[in-house]
Design a protein around this motif. Structure first.
Motif, PDB file in Angstrom:
ATOM      1  N   UNK A 205       0.828  -1.324  -0.084  1.00 25.98           N
ATOM      2  CA  UNK A 205       0.036  -0.194  -0.040  1.00 25.98           C
ATOM      3  C   UNK A 205       0.927   1.219  -0.075  1.00 25.98           C
ATOM      4  N   UNK A 206       0.699   2.038  -0.994  1.00 26.95           N
ATOM      5  CA  UNK A 206       1.638   3.361  -1.093  1.00 26.95           C
ATOM      6  C   UNK A 206       0.543   4.678  -1.204  1.00 26.95           C
ATOM      7  N   UNK A 207       0.987   5.498  -0.287  1.00 27.35           N
ATOM      8  CA  UNK A 207       0.082   6.830  -0.173  1.00 27.35           C
ATOM      9  C   UNK A 207       0.848   7.818   0.257  1.00 27.35           C
ATOM     10  N   UNK A 208       0.812   8.840  -0.654  1.00 33.48           N
ATOM     11  CA  UNK A 208       1.739   9.924  -0.462  1.00 33.48           C
ATOM     12  C   UNK A 208       1.212  11.024  -1.469  1.00 33.48           C
ATOM     13  N   UNK A 209       1.837  12.256  -1.167  1.00 35.62           N
ATOM     14  CA  UNK A 209       1.252  13.455  -2.161  1.00 35.62           C
ATOM     15  C   UNK A 209       2.021  13.208  -3.348  1.00 35.62           C
ATOM     16  N   UNK A 210       3.173  12.591  -3.529  1.00 34.71           N
ATOM     17  CA  UNK A 210       3.829  12.479  -4.870  1.00 34.71           C
ATOM     18  C   UNK A 210       3.215  11.407  -5.598  1.00 34.71           C
ATOM     19  N   UNK A 213       2.105  11.900  -9.343  1.00 33.63           N
ATOM     20  CA  UNK A 213       3.103  12.167 -10.331  1.00 33.63           C
ATOM     21  C   UNK A 213       3.638  10.946 -10.816  1.00 33.63           C
ATOM     22  N   UNK A 214       3.398  10.021 -10.341  1.00 34.23           N
ATOM     23  CA  UNK A 214       3.961   8.455 -10.640  1.00 34.23           C
ATOM     24  C   UNK A 214       3.300   8.172 -11.944  1.00 34.23           C
ATOM     25  N   UNK A 215       4.118   7.329 -12.577  1.00 31.50           N
ATOM     26  CA  UNK A 215       3.459   6.645 -13.970  1.00 31.50           C
ATOM     27  C   UNK A 215       3.197   5.517 -13.717  1.00 31.50           C
ATOM     28  N   UNK A 216       1.827   5.193 -13.619  1.00 30.63           N
ATOM     29  CA  UNK A 216       1.189   4.002 -13.554  1.00 30.63           C
ATOM     30  C   UNK A 216       1.522   2.862 -14.359  1.00 30.63           C
ATOM     31  N   UNK A 217       1.636   3.432 -15.765  1.00 30.45           N
ATOM     32  CA  UNK A 217       2.151   2.378 -16.406  1.00 30.45           C
ATOM     33  C   UNK A 217       3.416   1.787 -16.430  1.00 30.45           C
ATOM     34  N   UNK A 234      -3.147  -0.943  -8.793  1.00 27.37           N
ATOM     35  CA  UNK A 234      -4.431  -0.419  -8.785  1.00 27.37           C
ATOM     36  C   UNK A 234      -4.571   1.089  -8.294  1.00 27.37           C
ATOM     37  N   UNK A 235      -4.728   2.177  -8.899  1.00 26.21           N
ATOM     38  CA  UNK A 235      -4.890   3.436  -8.355  1.00 26.21           C
ATOM     39  C   UNK A 235      -6.052   3.682  -7.723  1.00 26.21           C
ATOM     40  N   UNK A 236      -5.739   3.765  -6.198  1.00 33.49           N
ATOM     41  CA  UNK A 236      -7.142   4.171  -5.140  1.00 33.49           C
ATOM     42  C   UNK A 236      -7.707   5.562  -5.450  1.00 33.49           C
ATOM     43  N   UNK A 237      -6.674   6.581  -5.465  1.00 37.36           N
ATOM     44  CA  UNK A 237      -7.054   8.078  -5.377  1.00 37.36           C
ATOM     45  C   UNK A 237      -5.792   8.618  -6.032  1.00 37.36           C
ATOM     46  N   UNK A 238      -5.976   9.932  -6.280  1.00 41.00           N
ATOM     47  CA  UNK A 238      -4.658  10.580  -6.646  1.00 41.00           C
ATOM     48  C   UNK A 238      -3.446  10.348  -5.926  1.00 41.00           C
ATOM     49  N   UNK A 239      -3.505  10.133  -4.551  1.00 42.53           N
ATOM     50  CA  UNK A 239      -2.478  10.072  -3.707  1.00 42.53           C
ATOM     51  C   UNK A 239      -2.292   8.683  -3.213  1.00 42.53           C
ATOM     52  N   UNK A 240      -2.606   7.582  -3.822  1.00 44.36           N
ATOM     53  CA  UNK A 240      -2.770   6.203  -3.174  1.00 44.36           C
ATOM     54  C   UNK A 240      -2.943   5.092  -4.290  1.00 44.36           C
ATOM     55  N   UNK A 241      -2.122   4.234  -4.292  1.00 49.48           N
ATOM     56  CA  UNK A 241      -2.011   3.093  -5.180  1.00 49.48           C
ATOM     57  C   UNK A 241      -1.749   1.681  -4.456  1.00 49.48           C
ATOM     58  N   UNK A 242      -2.228   0.716  -4.632  1.00 53.94           N
ATOM     59  CA  UNK A 242      -2.282  -0.697  -4.134  1.00 53.94           C
ATOM     60  C   UNK A 242      -1.545  -1.296  -5.229  1.00 53.94           C
ATOM     61  N   UNK A 243      -0.524  -2.387  -4.778  1.00 46.69           N
ATOM     62  CA  UNK A 243       0.044  -3.553  -5.487  1.00 46.69           C
ATOM     63  C   UNK A 243      -0.579  -4.643  -4.747  1.00 46.69           C
TER      64      UNK A 243
END
Length: 268
Positions: A205-210, A213-217, A234-243
């Protein structure tokens, strides 16, 4: 949380961190066996405090309960590591063993939780609840791995029950609720949509303001380097992704998660 009856061993660990004189310090710790925290470790002049979480009993048995509480003051930087895998022993009484983890990150605080594996032995019954509260300016990188059992002993999905609830809040808004409840005697894990041929489950789980700007692809391409592992971002919100990973081998999964962990850590 499960309404647990009699508690055999009640492990409790409270930790609070805050910056002092350029380094993040463990300013409050309350530890009740079998849980224990190491002193802070630092890499050179880097302000991040690395702390190991230890469990002196060697594992949890039926009726045991662990509670871990972590609080980071503004601008704190902490990396937590489990000293070893969490072993869940057989439940000879039919009782669950339970674990609750609560985390609070204040403004601009950063917490990294390196993944270790949880191993439910045959006839084990385990429930874990994890609740994390963050501010919009704080950063979280949190990993976890669940094993099917003691694979080398031929114990594969021989446990009775494994339940996990993971809740992630940003500014009191729930942005992720991940829940699974495995009862191997009642489930066919090889069914399409469950684990199919996989044995191990990994998450990051990754949550951060940056994150915006990450390239999900790019992350999706990087996470699929190992052909024997199924993985997705999976992009959860503009500031959170889940692998999430599904794998046949623990060693391969550990390597893949750690590689992504270190890569993400350098970007945030």
């Amino acid at each position: 949380m499960l309404n647990q009856g009699r508690v055999n061993h009640f492990g409790k660990l409270e930790m609070a961190f805050e910056p002092r004189r350029g380094f993040t310090r463990l300013v409050h710790v309350y530890q009740q066996p079998p849980l224990k925290a190491s002193r802070e470790l630092y890499e050179g002049n880097h302000p991040t405090a690395t702390v190991f979480i230890m469990e002196s009993s060697g594992g949890m048995v039926a009726g045991d309960r662990n509670e871990i509480s972590v609080k980071l003051a503004p601008d704190s930087q902490v990396r937590l590591k489990q000293q070893s895998a969490l072993k869940i022993y057989p439940s000879h009484t039919g009782e669950f063993c339970t674990q609750a983890i609560t985390v609070e990150l204040d403004e601009r605080a950063r917490l990294e939780w390196l993944p270790e594996v949880t191993i439910p032995f045959e006839r084990a019954k385990f429930q874990v609840d994890t609740t994390i509260h963050l501010k919009e300016s704080s950063t979280l990188i949190w990993g976890e791995i669940v094993a099917p059992g003691r694979e080398m002993r031929g114990e594969i999905f021989d446990y009775q029950a494994f339940q996990s609830k993971y809740k992630l809040y940003v500014e009191d808004s729930l942005i992720a609720f991940d829940s699974f409840h495995f009862k191997p005697q009642d489930m066919n894990f090889s069914t399409i949509g469950l684990l199919e041929k996989a044995l191990y489950i990994g998450s990051l789980w990754i949550v951060a303001p940056q994150v915006q700007h990450l390239n999900i692809r790019d992350l999706q391409d990087r996470i699929q380097l190992e052909p024997s592992v199924q993985a997705s971002v999976t992009k959860l919100t503009d500031q959170a992704i889940h692998c999430r990973w599904l794998a046949k081998e623990q060693r391969t999964l550990h390597k893949e998660i750690n590689n992504m962990f270190e890569y993400i850590s350098t970007l945030l």
